[in-house]
Design a protein around this motif. Structure first.
Motif, mmCIF file in Angstrom:
data_model
loop_
_atom_site.group_PDB
_atom_site.id
_atom_site.type_symbol
_atom_site.label_atom_id
_atom_site.label_comp_id
_atom_site.label_asym_id
_atom_site.label_seq_id
_atom_site.Cartn_x
_atom_site.Cartn_y
_atom_site.Cartn_z
ATOM 1 N N VAL A 17 0.840 -1.204 0.000
ATOM 2 C CA VAL A 17 0.000 0.000 0.000
ATOM 3 C C VAL A 17 0.875 1.253 0.000
ATOM 4 O O VAL A 17 0.612 2.212 -0.741
ATOM 5 N N MET A 18 1.929 1.253 0.800
ATOM 6 C CA MET A 18 2.788 2.439 0.906
ATOM 7 C C MET A 18 3.543 2.736 -0.388
ATOM 8 O O MET A 18 3.992 3.860 -0.590
ATOM 9 N N GLN A 19 3.665 1.763 -1.268
ATOM 10 C CA GLN A 19 4.272 2.015 -2.580
ATOM 11 C C GLN A 19 3.401 2.942 -3.421
ATOM 12 O O GLN A 19 3.883 3.582 -4.347
ATOM 13 N N LEU A 20 2.104 3.004 -3.076
ATOM 14 C CA LEU A 20 1.142 3.754 -3.876
ATOM 15 C C LEU A 20 0.513 4.937 -3.147
ATOM 16 O O LEU A 20 0.100 5.897 -3.785
ATOM 17 N N LEU A 21 0.416 4.860 -1.833
ATOM 18 C CA LEU A 21 -0.346 5.831 -1.056
ATOM 19 C C LEU A 21 0.555 6.878 -0.406
ATOM 20 O O LEU A 21 1.397 6.536 0.426
#
Length: 144
Positions: free
Chosen positions: A57-61
């Protein structure tokens, strides 16, 4: 499958991440978290732990840079001897993607549940660690 997007993110979660706006929150819950009872939108990632889902998720958010603490952890209940070592893993993951990250906001258990009810989405995982729930507040992507 898509290039540069983690295969553990189901299509419905990608859609939800795109729909979320600045200030919206997403909860990633451990296997004990009552995700179905509290969610407006529920995504199941039962075969994965929170660290793997958090990293994907942190790769995108982007995290909200307009608040002091855009990531929230559930406090250990007073009297419970549990020491959630997984939180340091979360810190490492978030700092990898958000170098300016400062610290987590610690939220009392029932207040965390109330905050989770307001989240845009709850992701249910198969994480077995206790107190492994995390809420993230979405920020903006600044023009380059």
């Amino acid at each position: 499958m898509l290039k540069n997007i983690s295969p553990i993110l189901p299509p419905d979660l990608l859609k939800i991440l795109m729909e979320m706006g600045h200030g919206d929150e997403i909860c990633i819950g451990d296997g004990n978290f009552p995700a179905a009872a509290y969610s407006q939108r529920l995504v199941r990632c039962d075969g994965h732990g929170v660290p793997a889902v958090l990293d994907a998720v942190m790769q995108l958010l982007p995290l909200d840079s307009f608040v002091d603490r855009p990531a929230f952890l559930m406090q250990v209940v007073p009297g419970d001897p549990t020491k959630p070592t997984i939180w340091e893993e979360y810190r490492t993951i978030i700092e990898k993607h958000e170098p300016d990250f400062t610290d987590f906001e610690s939220v009392e258990r029932f207040a965390f549940y109330e905050q989770a009810k307001q989240c845009y989405c709850i992701v249910a995982t198969g994480e077995s660690a206790l107190y492994a729930n995390i809420i993230l507040k979405k920020g903006v992507i600044k023009p380059s």
